[in-house]
Write an enzyme that holds these catalytic residues in place. Structure first.
Site, PDB file in Angstrom:
ATOM      1  N   MET A 139       1.865 -19.655   6.920  1.00 39.22           N
ATOM      2  CA  MET A 139       0.601 -20.275   7.372  1.00 39.22           C
ATOM      3  C   MET A 139       0.317 -21.565   6.607  1.00 39.22           C
ATOM      4  O   MET A 139      -0.124 -22.557   7.190  1.00 39.22           O
ATOM      5  CB  MET A 139      -0.562 -19.284   7.199  1.00 39.22           C
ATOM      6  CG  MET A 139      -0.704 -18.280   8.311  1.00 39.22           C
ATOM      7  SD  MET A 139      -0.832 -19.048   9.933  1.00 39.22           S
ATOM      8  CE  MET A 139      -2.272 -20.070   9.726  1.00 39.22           C
ATOM      9  N   SER A 190     -10.475 -12.571  10.023  1.00 37.27           N
ATOM     10  CA  SER A 190      -9.164 -11.935  10.102  1.00 37.27           C
ATOM     11  C   SER A 190      -8.281 -12.658  11.107  1.00 37.27           C
ATOM     12  O   SER A 190      -7.067 -12.468  11.120  1.00 37.27           O
ATOM     13  CB  SER A 190      -9.310 -10.471  10.500  1.00 37.27           C
ATOM     14  OG  SER A 190      -9.967 -10.369  11.748  1.00 37.27           O
ATOM     15  N   ASN A 191      -8.905 -13.494  11.957  1.00 38.47           N
ATOM     16  CA  ASN A 191      -8.123 -14.240  12.943  1.00 38.47           C
ATOM     17  C   ASN A 191      -8.872 -15.510  13.327  1.00 38.47           C
ATOM     18  O   ASN A 191     -10.032 -15.443  13.707  1.00 38.47           O
ATOM     19  CB  ASN A 191      -7.869 -13.361  14.172  1.00 38.47           C
ATOM     20  CG  ASN A 191      -6.724 -13.889  14.999  1.00 38.47           C
ATOM     21  OD1 ASN A 191      -6.764 -15.020  15.447  1.00 38.47           O
ATOM     22  ND2 ASN A 191      -5.700 -13.085  15.176  1.00 38.47           N
ATOM     23  N   HIS A 197       3.553  -7.078  15.034  1.00 41.08           N
ATOM     24  CA  HIS A 197       3.799  -8.277  14.229  1.00 41.08           C
ATOM     25  C   HIS A 197       5.247  -8.299  13.758  1.00 41.08           C
ATOM     26  O   HIS A 197       5.926  -7.266  13.762  1.00 41.08           O
ATOM     27  CB  HIS A 197       2.882  -8.323  13.002  1.00 41.08           C
ATOM     28  CG  HIS A 197       1.493  -8.782  13.302  1.00 41.08           C
ATOM     29  ND1 HIS A 197       0.505  -7.930  13.722  1.00 41.08           N
ATOM     30  CD2 HIS A 197       0.934 -10.025  13.255  1.00 41.08           C
ATOM     31  CE1 HIS A 197      -0.615  -8.616  13.912  1.00 41.08           C
ATOM     32  NE2 HIS A 197      -0.386  -9.895  13.644  1.00 41.08           N
ATOM     33  N   LYS A 215       5.533  -9.131   7.777  1.00 40.39           N
ATOM     34  CA  LYS A 215       4.095  -8.989   7.519  1.00 40.39           C
ATOM     35  C   LYS A 215       3.857  -7.896   6.478  1.00 40.39           C
ATOM     36  O   LYS A 215       4.381  -6.790   6.595  1.00 40.39           O
ATOM     37  CB  LYS A 215       3.341  -8.681   8.823  1.00 40.39           C
ATOM     38  CG  LYS A 215       1.833  -8.594   8.599  1.00 40.39           C
ATOM     39  CD  LYS A 215       1.051  -8.703   9.892  1.00 40.39           C
ATOM     40  CE  LYS A 215      -0.434  -8.484   9.653  1.00 40.39           C
ATOM     41  NZ  LYS A 215      -1.052  -9.508   8.795  1.00 40.39           N
TER      42      LYS A 215
END
Ligand code: NAD
Length: 230
Positions: free
Chosen positions: A16, A103-104, A135, A139
Protein backbone atom coordinates in the site's frame (compact mmCIF):
# COMPACT_ATOMS: atom_id res chain seq x y z
CA UNK A 1 0.81 30.31 -0.53
CA UNK A 2 0.64 26.65 0.53
CA UNK A 3 -0.80 24.59 -2.32
CA UNK A 4 -0.19 20.98 -1.34
CA UNK A 5 -0.80 18.80 1.69
CA UNK A 6 2.44 17.60 3.32
CA UNK A 7 2.23 13.89 4.05
CA UNK A 8 4.36 11.49 6.12
CA UNK A 9 3.94 7.94 4.86
CA UNK A 10 4.28 5.14 7.44
CA UNK A 11 4.76 1.63 6.01
CA UNK A 12 6.25 3.23 2.89
CA UNK A 13 8.00 0.10 1.57
CA UNK A 14 4.86 -2.06 1.73
CA UNK A 15 2.35 -2.83 -1.04
CA UNK A 16 0.00 0.00 0.00
CA UNK A 17 2.82 2.41 0.87
CA UNK A 18 4.34 2.05 -2.58
CA UNK A 19 0.97 2.41 -4.33
CA UNK A 20 0.30 5.63 -2.37
CA UNK A 21 3.80 7.00 -3.13
CA UNK A 22 3.37 6.24 -6.86
CA UNK A 23 -0.02 7.99 -7.04
CA UNK A 24 1.24 10.98 -5.04
CA UNK A 25 4.09 11.55 -7.55
CA UNK A 26 1.53 12.59 -10.17
CA UNK A 27 -0.69 14.55 -7.76
CA UNK A 28 0.25 18.24 -7.36
CA UNK A 29 -2.02 18.50 -4.29
CA UNK A 30 0.09 15.95 -2.35
CA UNK A 31 3.68 16.33 -1.21
CA UNK A 32 5.21 13.27 0.50
CA UNK A 33 7.71 14.96 2.81
CA UNK A 34 8.84 11.88 4.79
CA UNK A 35 8.61 8.12 4.50
CA UNK A 36 9.30 5.51 7.15
CA UNK A 37 9.16 1.76 7.49
CA UNK A 38 10.15 -0.91 9.99
CA UNK A 39 13.24 0.19 11.94
CA UNK A 40 12.83 3.93 11.23
CA UNK A 41 11.84 6.32 14.03
CA UNK A 42 8.31 7.64 13.38
CA UNK A 43 8.55 10.68 15.68
CA UNK A 44 11.08 12.78 13.72
CA UNK A 45 9.43 11.81 10.43
CA UNK A 46 6.10 13.38 11.50
CA UNK A 47 7.59 16.71 12.64
CA UNK A 48 7.19 18.62 9.38
CA UNK A 49 3.99 17.19 7.85
CA UNK A 50 0.32 18.23 7.91
CA UNK A 51 -0.93 14.65 8.13
CA UNK A 52 0.56 11.16 8.58
CA UNK A 53 -0.84 8.21 6.61
CA UNK A 54 -0.34 4.82 8.28
CA UNK A 55 -0.51 1.61 6.22
CA UNK A 56 1.96 -0.49 8.21
CA UNK A 57 1.24 -3.00 10.96
CA UNK A 58 -1.02 -2.81 14.01
CA UNK A 59 2.10 -3.06 16.24
CA UNK A 60 3.16 0.45 15.08
CA UNK A 61 0.05 2.19 16.47
CA UNK A 62 1.52 3.23 19.87
CA UNK A 63 4.41 4.99 18.17
CA UNK A 64 2.16 6.50 15.47
CA UNK A 65 -0.29 7.97 18.02
CA UNK A 66 2.50 9.23 20.31
CA UNK A 67 4.28 11.01 17.43
CA UNK A 68 1.05 12.57 16.09
CA UNK A 69 0.11 13.81 19.57
CA UNK A 70 3.57 15.25 20.27
CA UNK A 71 3.60 17.24 17.02
CA UNK A 72 -0.17 17.91 16.81
CA UNK A 73 -0.67 16.25 13.40
CA UNK A 74 -3.78 14.78 11.78
CA UNK A 75 -3.81 11.02 11.07
CA UNK A 76 -5.19 8.77 8.34
CA UNK A 77 -5.06 5.16 9.58
CA UNK A 78 -5.55 2.37 7.04
CA UNK A 79 -3.75 -0.37 8.95
CA UNK A 80 -6.03 -3.18 10.13
CA UNK A 81 -5.82 -5.97 12.72
CA UNK A 82 -5.72 -3.77 15.86
CA UNK A 83 -6.57 -5.32 19.24
CA UNK A 84 -9.47 -3.82 21.30
CA UNK A 85 -6.83 -1.99 23.42
CA UNK A 86 -5.18 -0.55 20.31
CA UNK A 87 -8.57 0.60 18.97
CA UNK A 88 -9.21 2.23 22.34
CA UNK A 89 -5.89 4.09 22.01
CA UNK A 90 -6.96 5.35 18.54
CA UNK A 91 -10.29 6.56 20.00
CA UNK A 92 -8.54 8.32 22.89
CA UNK A 93 -6.07 9.98 20.51
CA UNK A 94 -8.99 11.17 18.36
CA UNK A 95 -10.18 13.15 21.39
CA UNK A 96 -7.20 15.41 20.78
CA UNK A 97 -6.51 15.10 17.02
CA UNK A 98 -8.57 14.67 13.85
CA UNK A 99 -8.23 11.04 12.66
CA UNK A 100 -9.74 9.18 9.71
CA UNK A 101 -9.71 5.47 10.61
CA UNK A 102 -11.13 3.17 7.96
CA UNK A 103 -10.86 -0.55 7.36
CA UNK A 104 -11.40 0.22 3.67
CA UNK A 105 -10.82 3.44 1.74
CA UNK A 106 -12.53 2.48 -1.55
CA UNK A 107 -15.72 4.22 -2.66
CA UNK A 108 -17.26 0.86 -3.64
CA UNK A 109 -16.76 -0.79 -0.24
CA UNK A 110 -18.15 2.25 1.54
CA UNK A 111 -21.23 1.92 -0.69
CA UNK A 112 -21.29 -1.80 0.32
CA UNK A 113 -21.28 -0.73 4.00
CA UNK A 114 -24.30 1.56 3.41
CA UNK A 115 -26.17 -1.05 1.31
CA UNK A 116 -25.53 -3.78 3.91
CA UNK A 117 -26.98 -1.53 6.62
CA UNK A 118 -30.04 -0.89 4.43
CA UNK A 119 -30.51 -4.59 3.52
CA UNK A 120 -30.35 -5.55 7.23
CA UNK A 121 -33.08 -2.98 7.95
CA UNK A 122 -35.29 -4.41 5.18
CA UNK A 123 -34.76 -8.12 6.00
CA UNK A 124 -34.66 -8.00 9.79
CA UNK A 125 -34.39 -11.47 11.33
CA UNK A 126 -36.11 -13.23 8.39
CA UNK A 127 -32.91 -13.64 6.33
CA UNK A 128 -29.72 -15.21 7.77
CA UNK A 129 -26.66 -13.12 6.84
CA UNK A 130 -23.13 -14.41 6.20
CA UNK A 131 -19.89 -12.64 5.24
CA UNK A 132 -17.21 -14.11 2.95
CA UNK A 133 -13.86 -12.45 2.26
CA UNK A 134 -11.04 -13.53 -0.07
CA UNK A 135 -7.52 -12.03 -0.10
CA UNK A 136 -4.00 -12.81 -1.35
CA UNK A 137 -1.91 -15.31 0.65
CA UNK A 138 0.46 -12.63 2.04
CA UNK A 139 -2.29 -10.87 4.02
CA UNK A 140 -1.35 -11.00 7.70
CA UNK A 141 -4.70 -10.58 9.50
CA UNK A 142 -7.90 -12.64 9.25
CA UNK A 143 -10.76 -11.88 9.06
CA UNK A 144 -10.05 -8.70 7.09
CA UNK A 145 -10.77 -5.34 8.71
CA UNK A 146 -13.47 -4.78 6.08
CA UNK A 147 -15.22 -8.07 6.95
CA UNK A 148 -15.11 -7.09 10.64
CA UNK A 149 -16.68 -3.70 9.82
CA UNK A 150 -19.44 -5.51 7.86
CA UNK A 151 -19.93 -7.76 10.92
CA UNK A 152 -20.21 -4.71 13.20
CA UNK A 153 -22.79 -3.09 10.88
CA UNK A 154 -24.91 -6.28 10.90
CA UNK A 155 -24.53 -6.71 14.66
CA UNK A 156 -25.69 -3.14 15.20
CA UNK A 157 -28.75 -3.67 12.97
CA UNK A 158 -29.70 -7.25 13.82
CA UNK A 159 -28.18 -7.79 17.31
CA UNK A 160 -26.51 -11.05 16.20
CA UNK A 161 -22.94 -12.24 15.58
CA UNK A 162 -22.65 -12.94 11.84
CA UNK A 163 -20.26 -15.72 10.71
CA UNK A 164 -17.26 -14.65 8.61
CA UNK A 165 -15.50 -17.03 6.20
CA UNK A 166 -11.91 -16.01 5.30
CA UNK A 167 -10.25 -17.44 2.18
CA UNK A 168 -6.55 -16.84 1.38
CA UNK A 169 -5.59 -17.64 -2.20
CA UNK A 170 -3.38 -16.41 -5.05
CA UNK A 171 -2.96 -12.66 -5.53
CA UNK A 172 -6.56 -11.57 -4.91
CA UNK A 173 -6.50 -7.85 -3.93
CA UNK A 174 -9.75 -8.15 -1.96
CA UNK A 175 -13.29 -9.53 -2.39
CA UNK A 176 -16.16 -9.20 0.08
CA UNK A 177 -19.63 -10.74 -0.18
CA UNK A 178 -22.54 -10.33 2.21
CA UNK A 179 -25.14 -13.04 1.62
CA UNK A 180 -28.68 -12.76 3.00
CA UNK A 181 -30.32 -16.20 2.75
CA UNK A 182 -34.08 -16.40 3.18
CA UNK A 183 -36.83 -18.88 2.34
CA UNK A 184 -36.43 -19.69 -1.38
CA UNK A 185 -34.32 -16.61 -2.16
CA UNK A 186 -30.88 -15.13 -1.52
CA UNK A 187 -29.40 -11.69 -1.96
CA UNK A 188 -25.64 -11.37 -2.47
CA UNK A 189 -23.87 -8.03 -2.27
CA UNK A 190 -20.30 -8.32 -3.61
CA UNK A 191 -17.41 -5.91 -3.98
CA UNK A 192 -14.29 -6.87 -5.96
CA UNK A 193 -11.19 -4.72 -5.76
CA UNK A 194 -9.38 -4.56 -9.12
CA UNK A 195 -6.21 -2.95 -7.76
CA UNK A 196 -4.72 -1.34 -4.63
CA UNK A 197 -5.08 2.08 -6.27
CA UNK A 198 -8.70 2.31 -5.10
CA UNK A 199 -7.52 2.26 -1.45
CA UNK A 200 -4.58 4.57 -2.15
CA UNK A 201 -6.78 7.16 -3.93
CA UNK A 202 -9.23 7.08 -1.00
CA UNK A 203 -6.44 7.49 1.57
CA UNK A 204 -5.03 10.52 -0.30
CA UNK A 205 -8.54 11.99 -0.54
CA UNK A 206 -8.96 11.46 3.23
CA UNK A 207 -5.56 13.10 3.89
CA UNK A 208 -6.62 16.27 2.04
CA UNK A 209 -10.03 16.27 3.74
CA UNK A 210 -8.85 15.80 7.35
CA UNK A 211 -6.35 18.67 7.58
CA UNK A 212 -7.88 21.51 9.62
CA UNK A 213 -10.90 19.46 10.86
CA UNK A 214 -11.78 19.47 14.58
CA UNK A 215 -10.45 16.61 16.73
CA UNK A 216 -12.69 13.54 16.31
CA UNK A 217 -12.66 10.01 14.96
CA UNK A 218 -13.94 10.15 11.38
CA UNK A 219 -14.79 7.31 9.01
CA UNK A 220 -14.41 7.12 5.24
CA UNK A 221 -18.20 7.53 5.09
CA UNK A 222 -17.66 11.00 6.62
CA UNK A 223 -15.02 11.80 3.98
CA UNK A 224 -17.33 10.66 1.16
CA UNK A 225 -20.40 12.39 2.63
CA UNK A 226 -22.40 9.13 2.91
CA UNK A 227 -25.21 9.89 5.41
CA UNK A 228 -25.06 7.96 8.72
CA UNK A 229 -27.64 5.28 9.49
CA UNK A 230 -31.00 6.50 10.79
P1 NAD B 1 2.67 -4.92 3.55
O1 NAD B 1 3.07 -6.04 4.45
O2 NAD B 1 2.96 -5.03 2.08
O3 NAD B 1 3.32 -3.53 4.05
C1 NAD B 1 3.42 -3.15 5.38
C2 NAD B 1 4.68 -2.32 5.52
O4 NAD B 1 4.73 -1.78 6.84
C3 NAD B 1 5.97 -3.16 5.33
O5 NAD B 1 6.88 -2.50 4.47
C4 NAD B 1 6.52 -3.28 6.76
O6 NAD B 1 7.94 -3.38 6.78
C5 NAD B 1 6.02 -1.96 7.35
N1 NAD B 1 5.98 -2.00 8.82
C6 NAD B 1 5.69 -3.05 9.64
N2 NAD B 1 5.78 -2.68 10.93
C7 NAD B 1 6.14 -1.37 10.93
C8 NAD B 1 6.41 -0.43 11.96
N3 NAD B 1 6.34 -0.78 13.25
N4 NAD B 1 6.73 0.84 11.60
C9 NAD B 1 6.81 1.20 10.30
N5 NAD B 1 6.58 0.34 9.28
C10 NAD B 1 6.25 -0.93 9.58
O7 NAD B 1 1.10 -4.72 3.80
P2 NAD B 1 0.07 -3.90 2.89
O8 NAD B 1 -0.64 -4.85 1.98
O9 NAD B 1 0.72 -2.68 2.32
O10 NAD B 1 -0.99 -3.48 4.01
C11 NAD B 1 -0.62 -2.68 5.12
C12 NAD B 1 -1.78 -2.57 6.08
O11 NAD B 1 -2.85 -1.88 5.46
C13 NAD B 1 -2.37 -3.92 6.53
O12 NAD B 1 -2.79 -3.81 7.87
C14 NAD B 1 -3.55 -4.10 5.59
O13 NAD B 1 -4.56 -4.94 6.11
C15 NAD B 1 -4.03 -2.68 5.49
N6 NAD B 1 -4.84 -2.35 4.30
C16 NAD B 1 -5.85 -1.48 4.49
C17 NAD B 1 -6.60 -1.05 3.42
C18 NAD B 1 -7.68 -0.02 3.64
O14 NAD B 1 -8.36 0.40 2.67
N7 NAD B 1 -7.86 0.42 4.88
C19 NAD B 1 -6.33 -1.54 2.13
C20 NAD B 1 -5.27 -2.43 1.97
C21 NAD B 1 -4.52 -2.83 3.07
Amino acid sequence: MKTSVRVTLIGARGRMGQTIADLAKDDPKIDIVAQCDLGDAIDPATKDCDVAIDFSNSSAIDEVCRAALRHGKALVIGTTGHSPEQRQLIEETAGKLPIVFASNFSVGVNALFALTRQAAEIFGSEFAPKITETHHKMKKDAPSGTAKTLGEILKEGLKIEVPIESIREGDVVGEHTVTFAGPDERLELTHRAGSREIFARGALRAAQWIVGKPARLYSMQDVLGIPPAK
